[in-house]
Design a protein around this motif. Sequence first.
Motif, mmCIF file in Angstrom:
data_model
loop_
_atom_site.group_PDB
_atom_site.id
_atom_site.type_symbol
_atom_site.label_atom_id
_atom_site.label_comp_id
_atom_site.label_asym_id
_atom_site.label_seq_id
_atom_site.Cartn_x
_atom_site.Cartn_y
_atom_site.Cartn_z
ATOM 1 N N ASP A 74 0.838 -1.202 0.000
ATOM 2 C CA ASP A 74 0.000 0.000 0.000
ATOM 3 C C ASP A 74 0.871 1.249 0.000
ATOM 4 O O ASP A 74 1.955 1.274 0.608
ATOM 5 N N LYS A 75 0.396 2.280 -0.651
ATOM 6 C CA LYS A 75 1.110 3.553 -0.676
ATOM 7 C C LYS A 75 0.541 4.545 0.336
ATOM 8 O O LYS A 75 1.244 5.463 0.773
ATOM 9 N N LYS A 76 -0.736 4.375 0.678
ATOM 10 C CA LYS A 76 -1.387 5.272 1.633
ATOM 11 C C LYS A 76 -2.019 4.467 2.760
ATOM 12 O O LYS A 76 -2.244 3.256 2.628
ATOM 13 N N ILE A 77 -2.314 5.152 3.858
ATOM 14 C CA ILE A 77 -2.952 4.497 5.002
ATOM 15 C C ILE A 77 -3.889 5.485 5.691
ATOM 16 O O ILE A 77 -3.627 6.704 5.697
ATOM 17 N N ALA A 78 -4.980 4.966 6.251
ATOM 18 C CA ALA A 78 -5.950 5.811 6.962
ATOM 19 C C ALA A 78 -5.407 6.161 8.344
ATOM 20 O O ALA A 78 -4.900 5.293 9.061
ATOM 21 N N ILE A 79 -5.522 7.451 8.709
ATOM 22 C CA ILE A 79 -5.021 7.904 10.016
ATOM 23 C C ILE A 79 -6.041 8.814 10.684
ATOM 24 O O ILE A 79 -6.919 9.402 10.040
ATOM 25 N N ALA A 80 -5.926 8.921 12.015
ATOM 26 C CA ALA A 80 -6.635 9.939 12.798
ATOM 27 C C ALA A 80 -5.569 10.768 13.488
ATOM 28 O O ALA A 80 -4.627 10.215 14.063
ATOM 29 N N TYR A 81 -5.690 12.079 13.425
ATOM 30 C CA TYR A 81 -4.685 12.957 14.011
ATOM 31 C C TYR A 81 -4.923 13.163 15.506
ATOM 32 O O TYR A 81 -6.065 13.329 15.946
ATOM 33 N N PHE A 82 -3.827 13.148 16.268
ATOM 34 C CA PHE A 82 -3.859 13.543 17.676
ATOM 35 C C PHE A 82 -3.279 14.942 17.783
ATOM 36 O O PHE A 82 -2.209 15.225 17.239
ATOM 37 N N VAL A 83 -3.989 15.830 18.495
ATOM 38 C CA VAL A 83 -3.536 17.197 18.676
ATOM 39 C C VAL A 83 -3.099 17.376 20.119
ATOM 40 O O VAL A 83 -3.903 17.238 21.040
ATOM 41 N N GLY A 84 -1.826 17.654 20.336
ATOM 42 C CA GLY A 84 -1.317 17.822 21.698
ATOM 43 C C GLY A 84 0.197 17.870 21.690
ATOM 44 O O GLY A 84 0.834 17.829 20.635
ATOM 45 N N SER A 85 0.768 17.956 22.886
ATOM 46 C CA SER A 85 2.222 18.019 23.016
ATOM 47 C C SER A 85 2.846 16.652 22.758
ATOM 48 O O SER A 85 2.162 15.624 22.754
ATOM 49 N N GLU A 86 4.175 16.650 22.555
ATOM 50 C CA GLU A 86 4.878 15.383 22.344
ATOM 51 C C GLU A 86 4.827 14.513 23.596
ATOM 52 O O GLU A 86 4.743 13.286 23.505
ATOM 53 N N SER A 87 4.882 15.133 24.777
ATOM 54 C CA SER A 87 4.813 14.344 26.013
ATOM 55 C C SER A 87 3.440 13.701 26.167
ATOM 56 O O SER A 87 3.334 12.558 26.620
ATOM 57 N N ASP A 88 2.382 14.425 25.787
ATOM 58 C CA ASP A 88 1.038 13.835 25.838
ATOM 59 C C ASP A 88 0.886 12.752 24.780
ATOM 60 O O ASP A 88 0.169 11.770 24.985
ATOM 61 N N ALA A 89 1.545 12.927 23.642
ATOM 62 C CA ALA A 89 1.501 11.900 22.604
ATOM 63 C C ALA A 89 2.143 10.612 23.108
ATOM 64 O O ALA A 89 1.663 9.506 22.824
ATOM 65 N N PHE A 90 3.239 10.744 23.858
ATOM 66 C CA PHE A 90 3.889 9.552 24.413
ATOM 67 C C PHE A 90 2.961 8.862 25.416
ATOM 68 O O PHE A 90 2.857 7.630 25.435
#
Length: 333
Positions: free
Chosen positions: A74-90
């Motif tokens: 596959d060349k593309k993939i479905a994603i959902a974005y997370f909005v927040g800091s890098e520490s919250d992403a971790f």
Amino acid sequence: MQPGQAQFDQGMVVEVEIGSLSVAASPRSSGEDMDHIRALAEVRAPLPPIVVHRSTMRVIDGVHRLRAAELRGDKKIAIAYFVGSESDAFVLAVESNITHGLPLTMADRKSAAARIIVSHPQWSDRMIASVAGLSPGTVGEIRRRTAGGAVAHGSRIGQDGRVRPVNNAIGRERAGKIIRENPGLSLRQIARVAGISPETARDVRNRIRRGEEPLPQPRTKPRPRRARQPEDTGLPLGGGAAPAAAAAETRTAAERVSEVNRLKADPAMRFSETGRTLLRMLNIHILTGAEWQEIIDNVPPHARKIVAGLARECSGIWWDIAARIDHHEVPQD
């Protein structure tokens, strides 16, 4: 961000180029599981969208799904974005790999907890424990060993979102004074003014009614510790409850880990709701003897009788399940 309160773009799922994504800074030290990736690649039904940190395009949850898409070409993939800091992403990455997917190892969970203690020092031990899949006592021990784990104002945010002092001795003393001066106040009113939990306020009020001080007195005699069981013996905790014939068939801990990992790689298990439920249940039983002992050591004294009783009942339930599976007849077409 608090656990379980991830911020996503308004339900938007989009497709992006796979080459635009990064997989750095994963909480999983052992890397990717190729057997799991191959099993995912063979699934014909669409897989859930992966979660990506919007500002860095780093994959937070779904690295194995990403690799499976690459394996399929596959060349593309479905994603959902997370909005927040890098520490919250971790934090979200850790939480996601505790609640579903291939579980993090005990070492990875402890390492993640140490990192969260530094990035979110205001969070309580119990809150961090809920994210990392550890006991609050283990998180407390990690905090004591982790540089930067101090809290500036001596208070932390609990799982309920309320701020409470790290040392509740002052809060207990304050509650005791409030109760003596205003005995008609409700527990919630006492707790709010004193900065403690309603349960702590209840304990203080009961102590005062018994003529005791608001603060529990330290133990004068240390409680004897139970001897640790040898690690990886393969014998069930508590030993003699199992019938002798069944006990003779008990696998070692290493064999249990191997068997459970084989089941995790089985698409028939991974991609059915009942299969995933069973895998989560079985995964509990691949802990080592030392990990079980750590759990046992952190059972609060007031809960030991309840936990012991539930453990015995659960062991009986598992024996019943085993017997029913052994005698289960597969329906014929």
